[in-house]
Write a protein that holds these residues in place. Structure first.
Motif: not given
Length: 387
Positions: A87-92, A96-100, A242-244
C-alpha cells in the motif's frame, strides 16, 4: 506467418520484460546491452509500484493492469523480485495540496483505483513515524514495491531459460537498413541481423533513432537517491509527497512548492530516500545540493531520519517525454523498428504490461488497449498521423 527474429537493444527492465514475454510465445530473441544488465535506470532507481502517481486515464489503466501481474511474476520468474503489496500514501502538507489531491483521487476512483483521502489522525494511525504537521494523505492499498534489479534479472534469466540470447558489453553503433526497412544493427562486436529491432535504450533511446534521421524528444532527467543504514521496520507503506506529483506533471509548480520526495524501506531494512528531478544532460553524478535537499525534505516528513546514518548515494537518468507518456509501438517510415522507451520514473511499474503489449504488437496478436496515446509518431512532423 513465420515467427520473426527479434533483436532488443537495451538490458534494462523494459528490454528484458519484452524479451521474456516474446520467449514465452516461442519467439527467437537476442538482447544486446552496452554494459551490464540493469546498468542504466533500472539499477539506479527505487522500486515503487505506485498507482497514485499515474495520470487518470490510459496511463493509470495500464499501470493497474501491470500491477496485477507482479504477484504471479514473483512465482514464475527464476530470481527473487521481492514484491511487497504494502500500500502507498501520498503525504499532504498544505491546504492547496489537500484540495488538489481530493480532485485527483476522485478522478482516479472513476478509472477504478481504490484510493481515499485520510485526515491527519488517520494518516498518523497508518504511519506513526510521520510528522504531526501533515494535513493528511491519499491512501491506496494497491501500491507496492519491488526490487528493480531483481525484476530486471528475473526477466532476463527467464528469457534466457526459454532460449533468448543475452549479450552484454556490446555497444550498438547504428541501425542497419535496406530501403525503408530495418535489417539489424552494427555493433562494436560485429553485425546482428533481425526482422524486428526494438529500441529499449531508456534515456539514450533518441540517440539510436537520430542516427537514422528519426528524432524523438526523449530527454534524460536525473534522479538522485540516498540510501540509509539498515534499521528496524520504520515504515509500513511506501510514501511519496503531493509535491512529487506536482514535480512530475508540472515543473512550474515544483519551482514554487519545492521538490517532491519518495521514501521506501527495502527487505534488508535500508531506507531509500528520493528523489530529484533534474535536467542535467547525461551527468549521473550526485550533487551536494541535491542530496541535502532530499535529506532535508524527507527528514521533515519522517523526523526519525535525523538519527539514521546515510550510507551512500546514487543517481540515475530517467527517460522523460514532454507529455509524460512512453513511446510504445512501431515507427512509421522504418518498417520493423519498434520503440519501447520514455517511461521516465514509471518503468518498473509499467514493465510487465509494456513487455506483454510490445510482444503482442510484434507477433500481430490482439491488444485489449487503445495504444494511440503512446504512438511514437505523435511527436513527429515528418509523417502523416492517422490517429
Amino acid at each position: 506467418m513465420p515467427t520473426p527474429k527479434v533483436l532488443i537493444i537495451g538490458g534494462g527492465v523494459i528490454g528484458t520484460a519484452i524479451a521474456w514475454h516474446l520467449t514465452c510465445r516461442k519467439a527467437e530473441v537476442t538482447l544486446i546491452e552496452a554494459k551490464e544488465l540493469a546498468s542504466g535506470s533500472s539499477g539506479a532507481c527505487d522500486g515503487l509500484i505506485f498507482m497514485q502517481s499515474k495520470k487518470p486515464g490510459i496511463h493509470l489503466e495500464l499501470a493497474m493492469e501491470s500491477m496485477k501481474r507482479f504477484k504471479e511474476l514473483q512465482t514464475v520468474l527464476p530470481f527473487p523480485i521481492e514484491y511487497t503489496p504494502c500500500g502507498g500514501m501520498v503525504i499532504i502538507e498544505t491546504e492547496d495540496e489537500y484540495q488538489a489531491m481530493e480532485t485527483y483521487a476522485r478522478d482516479q476512483r472513476e478509472i477504478g483505483l481504490d484510493v481515499k483521502i485520510l485526515d491527519r489522525e488517520h494518516a498518523l494511525e497508518k504511519e506513526p513515524a510521520l510528522s504531526g504537521h501533515i494535513l493528511g494523505a491519499a491512501f491506496s492499498p494497491l501500491d507496492g514495491q519491488v526490487n528493480p534489479m531483481g525484476l530486471t534479472i528475473g526477466f532476463a534469466l527467464g528469457a534466457k531459460k526459454q532460449g533468448a540470447k543475452i549479450i552484454p558489453r556490446t555497444r550498438v553503433k547504428n541501425l542497419r537498413t535496406k530501403g525503408s526497412r530495418v535489417t539489424g544493427v552494427d555493433t562494436d562486436k560485429g553485425k546482428f541481423n533481425a526482422d524486428i529491432v526494438v529500441n529499449a535504450c531508456g534515456a539514450r533511446a533518441a540517440e539510436l533513432t537520430a542516427a537514422a534521421g528519426i528524432h524523438f524528444p526523449i530527454t534524460p532527467r536525473r534522479g538522485q537517491i540516498a540510501v540509509t543504514q539498515p534499521v528496524a521496520p520504520t515504515l509500513s507503506h511506501c510514501l511519496i509527497s503531493a509535491k512529487y506529483i506536482a514535480a512530475k506533471y508540472n515543473p512550474d509548480l515544483a519551482k514554487t512548492s519545492g521538490e517532491g520526495i519518495s521514501i521506501e524501506q527495502t527487505h534488508n531494512g535500508n531506507l531509500l530516500l528520493g528523489s530529484t528531478r533534474e535536467f542535467a544532460g547525461f551527468d549521473r553524478q550526485n550533487t551536494l545540493t541535491g542530496i541535502k535537499t532530499i535529506l532535508k525534505n524527507t527528514a521533515g516528513l519522517i523526523p526519525k531520519l535525523k538519527t539514521i546514518q546515510v550510507l551512500r548515494c546514487f543517481a540515475g537518468l530517467r527517460p522523460w517525454t514532454p507529455d509524460g507518456l512512453p513511446l510504445i509501438g512501431p515507427v512509421s517510415g522504418l518498417q520493423g523498428l519498434f520503440m519501447a522507451a520514455g517511461h521516465e520514473g514509471d518503468g518498473i511499474a509499467l514493465a510487465p504490461v509494456t513487455g506483454d503489449i510490445v510482444a503482442k504488437m510484434i507477433l500481430n496478436l490482439p491488444i485489449p488497449h487503445d495504444m494511440t496515446p503512446f504512438s511514437p509518431d505523435r511527436f513527429r512532423t515528418d509523417v502523416k498521423k492517422e490517429f
